[in-house]
Design a protein around this motif. Structure first.
Motif, PDB file in Angstrom:
ATOM      1  N   TYR A  25       0.826  -1.208   0.000  1.00 21.99           N
ATOM      2  CA  TYR A  25       0.000   0.000   0.000  1.00 21.99           C
ATOM      3  C   TYR A  25       0.859   1.256   0.000  1.00 21.99           C
ATOM      4  O   TYR A  25       0.567   2.221  -0.722  1.00 21.99           O
ATOM      5  CB  TYR A  25      -0.934  -0.024   1.220  1.00 21.99           C
ATOM      6  CG  TYR A  25      -1.589   1.298   1.480  1.00 21.99           C
ATOM      7  CD1 TYR A  25      -2.619   1.751   0.667  1.00 21.99           C
ATOM      8  CD2 TYR A  25      -1.160   2.121   2.517  1.00 21.99           C
ATOM      9  CE1 TYR A  25      -3.196   2.969   0.882  1.00 21.99           C
ATOM     10  CE2 TYR A  25      -1.747   3.336   2.742  1.00 21.99           C
ATOM     11  CZ  TYR A  25      -2.757   3.760   1.921  1.00 21.99           C
ATOM     12  OH  TYR A  25      -3.328   4.975   2.136  1.00 21.99           O
ATOM     13  N   CYS A  28       2.096   1.793  -3.422  1.00 19.54           N
ATOM     14  CA  CYS A  28       1.091   2.174  -4.425  1.00 19.54           C
ATOM     15  C   CYS A  28       0.596   3.588  -4.218  1.00 19.54           C
ATOM     16  O   CYS A  28       0.524   4.379  -5.143  1.00 19.54           O
ATOM     17  CB  CYS A  28      -0.094   1.224  -4.366  1.00 19.54           C
ATOM     18  SG  CYS A  28       0.258  -0.435  -4.875  1.00 19.54           S
ATOM     19  N   ALA A  29       0.206   3.921  -2.980  1.00 21.97           N
ATOM     20  CA  ALA A  29      -0.652   5.074  -2.781  1.00 21.97           C
ATOM     21  C   ALA A  29       0.069   6.300  -2.257  1.00 21.97           C
ATOM     22  O   ALA A  29      -0.577   7.315  -2.034  1.00 21.97           O
ATOM     23  CB  ALA A  29      -1.775   4.714  -1.812  1.00 21.97           C
ATOM     24  N   ARG A  30       1.335   6.222  -2.035  1.00 24.71           N
ATOM     25  CA  ARG A  30       2.040   7.386  -1.495  1.00 24.71           C
ATOM     26  C   ARG A  30       2.928   7.993  -2.567  1.00 24.71           C
ATOM     27  O   ARG A  30       3.561   7.267  -3.337  1.00 24.71           O
ATOM     28  CB  ARG A  30       2.869   6.983  -0.284  1.00 24.71           C
ATOM     29  CG  ARG A  30       2.043   6.576   0.897  1.00 24.71           C
ATOM     30  CD  ARG A  30       1.408   7.778   1.518  1.00 24.71           C
ATOM     31  NE  ARG A  30       0.355   7.389   2.448  1.00 24.71           N
ATOM     32  CZ  ARG A  30      -0.216   8.239   3.271  1.00 24.71           C
ATOM     33  NH1 ARG A  30       0.146   9.496   3.276  1.00 24.71           N
ATOM     34  NH2 ARG A  30      -1.166   7.834   4.078  1.00 24.71           N
TER      35      ARG A  30
ATOM     36  N   ARG B   3      -7.829   7.128  -5.346  1.00 21.11           N
ATOM     37  CA  ARG B   3      -6.726   6.215  -5.599  1.00 21.11           C
ATOM     38  C   ARG B   3      -6.328   5.480  -4.316  1.00 21.11           C
ATOM     39  O   ARG B   3      -6.081   4.276  -4.313  1.00 21.11           O
ATOM     40  CB  ARG B   3      -5.550   7.031  -6.117  1.00 21.11           C
ATOM     41  CG  ARG B   3      -4.530   6.276  -6.891  1.00 21.11           C
ATOM     42  CD  ARG B   3      -3.656   7.280  -7.582  1.00 21.11           C
ATOM     43  NE  ARG B   3      -3.342   8.376  -6.654  1.00 21.11           N
ATOM     44  CZ  ARG B   3      -2.211   8.429  -5.972  1.00 21.11           C
ATOM     45  NH1 ARG B   3      -1.322   7.514  -6.113  1.00 21.11           N
ATOM     46  NH2 ARG B   3      -1.986   9.447  -5.165  1.00 21.11           N
ATOM     47  N   ARG B   4      -6.346   6.204  -3.207  1.00 22.58           N
ATOM     48  CA  ARG B   4      -5.967   5.584  -1.940  1.00 22.58           C
ATOM     49  C   ARG B   4      -6.972   4.542  -1.502  1.00 22.58           C
ATOM     50  O   ARG B   4      -6.622   3.470  -1.043  1.00 22.58           O
ATOM     51  CB  ARG B   4      -5.824   6.645  -0.860  1.00 22.58           C
ATOM     52  CG  ARG B   4      -4.453   7.245  -0.885  1.00 22.58           C
ATOM     53  CD  ARG B   4      -4.273   8.201   0.238  1.00 22.58           C
ATOM     54  NE  ARG B   4      -3.148   9.069  -0.061  1.00 22.58           N
ATOM     55  CZ  ARG B   4      -2.869  10.143   0.608  1.00 22.58           C
ATOM     56  NH1 ARG B   4      -3.643  10.500   1.613  1.00 22.58           N
ATOM     57  NH2 ARG B   4      -1.829  10.875   0.302  1.00 22.58           N
ATOM     58  N   CYS B  11      -5.423  -4.093  -1.488  1.00 17.67           N
ATOM     59  CA  CYS B  11      -4.551  -4.758  -0.524  1.00 17.67           C
ATOM     60  C   CYS B  11      -5.355  -5.659   0.401  1.00 17.67           C
ATOM     61  O   CYS B  11      -4.942  -6.781   0.701  1.00 17.67           O
ATOM     62  CB  CYS B  11      -3.772  -3.726   0.282  1.00 17.67           C
ATOM     63  SG  CYS B  11      -2.492  -2.930  -0.670  1.00 17.67           S
TER      64      CYS B  11
END
Lengths: 124, 89, 128
Positions: A25, A28-30, B3-4, B11
């Motif tokens: 995560y 991907c998201a940061r 997106r988050r 996940c």
């Protein structure tokens, strides 16, 4: 009853899989470069935990001694010897990526992937 | 933000699938571990089986890991050269 | 780190020999106790970090340290490949302790040199 079930669920392998997806995560998201490097370290730690907890048994003794045949349960020495290598490889990967990050920060002055790409002219 | 949320969902889905499919038990007989713990002291003389593993049974691993550490140090030195440093060559 | 504290500068040199002795103990006793080359090398590298915290020198020649590391790696290659591929381990069956101790010492010194170079490189070049 429920507490015993939860205790059997929380073992090394499941915790390592959860850590792996936490690191995923973060990748991907940061958009922060430092957080990307930290996420790579978390991925590597989860791999080490998974390999060490694969052949775990509560009665294991450490594999040190002249007569290991006397014990019924001996810890597996092969993943431990491989994980020493993995730890040093992770340290060197972290050092190289931090060096690249610092020189990139001196050049572009930001810690964001998208701003670096904009200043390079790759995206608008 | 979207997106988050997507990343968190992906996940969680992957985590649940892997946890639910992790039902196959690993085999209880470990042939390599059994061989090493039985014969490490007799063949190498080192009573620490981990040391005997990474210096005798798996010595290419240790060797090329040391080589990789040297390469990473070369990379650290090469990538951190700025112009005008007096400590450089 | 130009204005280092006097407390560090006065008390850290007392700890140096203990860290050195502990590091060499971990390296040399790697075949009978938990430990080995990598762990002892990391402990030995912490000596240089403590030295920098006590007395921040700026003029360490890193290329000398890197040459030492390359020579140690060459010795390690010669030792391991020569000792095992020439099948000396079949002749000396069961008494490889000297090979293991020597390889542990070489790996420990090499890892100590490497971590020292990484730390001083970060300190010299990245902290501006």
């Amino acid at each position: 009853m429920l507490i015993d079930q939860i205790k059997t669920i929380i073992n090394g392998e499941n915790v390592s899989i959860a850590l792996f997806f936490i690191g995923m995560y973060g990748l991907c998201a940061r958009r922060n470069i430092l957080k990307t490097i930290i996420s790579m370290s978390i991925l590597q730690a989860s791999l080490v935990l998974y390999f060490l907890s694969l052949s775990f048994h509560p009665l294991n003794v450490p594999p040190i001694g002249a007569d290991l045949n006397a014990y019924a349960y001996v810890a597996d020495p092969v993943p431990q010897a491989l994980m020493i290598t993995a730890v040093v490889v992770g340290i060197s990967v972290t050092a190289v990526s931090l060096t690249m990050f610092v020189s990139m920060f001196h050049k572009y002055g930001t810690t964001n992937w998208n701003k670096v790409k904009k200043k390079r002219g790759e995206i608008e | 933000m979207r997106r988050r949320v997507l990343a968190v969902l992906m996940c969680i889905v992957c985590f649940v699938v892997i946890i639910a499919s992790n039902k196959v038990p690993t085999s209880d007989d470990l042939p390599i571990a059994t061989y090493i713990t039985k014969n490490a002291f007799a063949e190498t003389g080192a009573s620490n089986a981990v040391t005997a593993t990474y210096l005798f049974y798996r010595y290419y691993d240790t060797l090329f890991e040391a080589l990789m550490l040297l390469f990473s140090i070369i990379a650290v030195i090469y990538m951190s050269i700025h112009e005008g440093d007096k400590y450089d060559e | 780190m130009n204005d280092h504290s006097q407390l560090n500068a006065r008390t850290l040199p007392i700890v140096f020999p203990m860290i050195l002795i502990f590091g060499f103990y971990v390296i040399v006793n790697g075949h009978v106790s938990p430990g080995g080359g990598f762990q002892g090398g990391a402990i030995l590298a912490s000596v240089f970090i403590a030295k920098y915290l006590g007395n921040p020198i700026k003029t360490l020649n890193l290329y000398k340290v890197q040459n030492i590391e390359k020579v140690l790696l060459l010795f390690l290659f010669v030792l391991m490949t020569g000792f095992v591929t020439l099948s000396i381990h079949m002749i000396l069956h069961g008494s490889l302790i000297f090979y293991i101790i020597l390889a542990n010492i070489l790996i420990g010194l090499k890892v100590a040199c490497g971590f020292t170079i990484i730390f001083y490189r970060f300190v010299f070049y990245e902290s501006r």
